[in-house]
Design an enzyme around this catalytic site. Structure first.
Site, mmCIF file in Angstrom:
data_model
loop_
_atom_site.group_PDB
_atom_site.id
_atom_site.type_symbol
_atom_site.label_atom_id
_atom_site.label_comp_id
_atom_site.label_asym_id
_atom_site.label_seq_id
_atom_site.Cartn_x
_atom_site.Cartn_y
_atom_site.Cartn_z
ATOM 1 N N ASN A 105 21.279 24.033 -25.692
ATOM 2 C CA ASN A 105 22.440 23.607 -24.910
ATOM 3 C C ASN A 105 23.210 22.566 -25.702
ATOM 4 O OD1 ASN A 105 24.219 23.247 -22.758
ATOM 5 N ND2 ASN A 105 22.954 21.634 -21.847
ATOM 6 N N HIS A 107 25.677 19.291 -25.338
ATOM 7 C CA HIS A 107 25.997 18.325 -24.282
ATOM 8 C C HIS A 107 26.887 17.226 -24.850
ATOM 9 C CE1 HIS A 107 25.416 16.284 -20.470
ATOM 10 N NE2 HIS A 107 25.212 15.169 -21.132
ATOM 11 N N SER A 134 25.234 16.026 -28.360
ATOM 12 C CA SER A 134 23.825 16.383 -28.594
ATOM 13 C C SER A 134 23.609 17.884 -28.468
ATOM 14 C CB SER A 134 22.919 15.694 -27.556
ATOM 15 O OG SER A 134 23.142 14.293 -27.537
ATOM 16 N N ASP A 143 19.451 18.495 -18.831
ATOM 17 C CA ASP A 143 19.780 17.894 -20.139
ATOM 18 C C ASP A 143 18.656 16.982 -20.625
ATOM 19 O OD1 ASP A 143 23.045 17.552 -18.739
ATOM 20 O OD2 ASP A 143 22.310 19.141 -20.066
HETATM 21 C C1 GRF Z 1 31.448 21.106 -23.913
HETATM 22 O O1 GRF Z 1 31.682 19.742 -24.197
HETATM 23 C C2 GRF Z 1 30.035 21.283 -23.445
HETATM 24 O O2 GRF Z 1 29.093 20.462 -24.085
HETATM 25 C C3 GRF Z 1 30.158 20.858 -22.013
HETATM 26 O O3 GRF Z 1 31.370 21.419 -21.567
HETATM 27 C C4 GRF Z 1 32.228 21.554 -22.690
HETATM 28 C C5 GRF Z 1 32.595 23.001 -22.800
HETATM 29 O O4 GRF Z 1 33.741 23.089 -23.536
HETATM 30 N N1 GRF Z 1 29.035 21.320 -21.243
HETATM 31 P P1 GRF Z 1 34.218 24.527 -24.068
HETATM 32 O O5 GRF Z 1 34.155 25.481 -22.881
HETATM 33 O O6 GRF Z 1 33.278 24.921 -25.174
HETATM 34 O O7 GRF Z 1 35.626 24.268 -24.559
#
Ligand code: GRF
Length: 194
Positions: A105, A107, A134, A143
């Site tokens: 994932n 984050h 991360s 997370d």
């Molecule tokens: C990313 O920052 C991801 O880590 C978080 O939501 C955002 C998604 O952005 N969970 P995208 O859809 O890849 O533009």
């Protein structure tokens, strides 16, 4: 390395993986892109001719039946690695167990700081001077899995959630592409997290 990437939103992190895998030298291919809805990020899949699947949260009576349908779709592709990239649903334990440790994932915080769905907003609200990005191996917490890559991102005085998140995503994308490379060439062995 065959990848299935799951998104919920615009998929800008996904786009970075697609751009990287466009290079014949890159040792990974995105074989399918999935979502819990008709995600805007599917446009990237179309641009690259990659199959998509959508397991709509609202089409299932409960999390477990939704999770089983999602897992079935994922396993059809027999991926070496599944990446949650802006996927905004918690996976049922049996889905995590079936995929772990080949499930990552991204984050937008320096875990374990600011877990959860509002990491960027929380970092701003906390008045922190810096946050981060991360990449973790997904476990059954929120997370909370082992961090395989992370980097600090400064919070600037006039940052809004959007300006900060955009700056974080730039780092996230680089970390994600590098993590896939490291896994493909054995510098990271996910079996250590099994
Ligand atoms: C990313 O920052 C991801 O880590 C978080 O939501 C955002 C998604 O952005 N969970 P995208 O859809 O890849 O533009």
């Amino acid at each position: 390395l065959s990848l299935v990437v799951l998104i919920s939103g615009g998929g800008s992190n996904l786009r970075s993986l697609l751009d990287a895998s466009d290079d014949a030298e890159f040792p990974a291919r995105v074989v399918a892109i999935g979502a819990d809805r008709d995600a805007d990020g599917f446009a990237h899949a179309e641009a690259f001719g990659i199959p998509t699947f959508s397991v709509a949260w609202s089409s299932y009576p409960d999390r477990d039946s939704w999770g089983d349908a999602l897992l079935e779709q994922i396993e059809e592709w027999q991926p070496d690695l599944v990446i949650l990239s802006g996927f905004m649903r918690l996976l049922p334990e049996r889905v995590v167990s079936a995929l772990s440790p080949r499930l990552l994932n991204t984050h937008p915080a320096y875990l374990p700081e600011f877990p959860g769905a509002h990491a960027v907003r929380d970092a701003l609200a906390a008045g922190a001077g810096e946050t981060g990005a991360s990449i973790i191996v997904v476990d059954n917490g929120v997370d909370s899995g082992p961090v395989i890559a992370q980097e600090r991102v400064a919070i600037l005085p006039h940052d809004t959630e959007d300006t900060l998140h955009d700056r974080i995503k730039i780092v996230e994308r680089r970390l994600l592409v590098q993590a896939v490379l490291d896994i493909a060439n054995g510098d990271i062995d996910l079996e250590e997290f099994a």
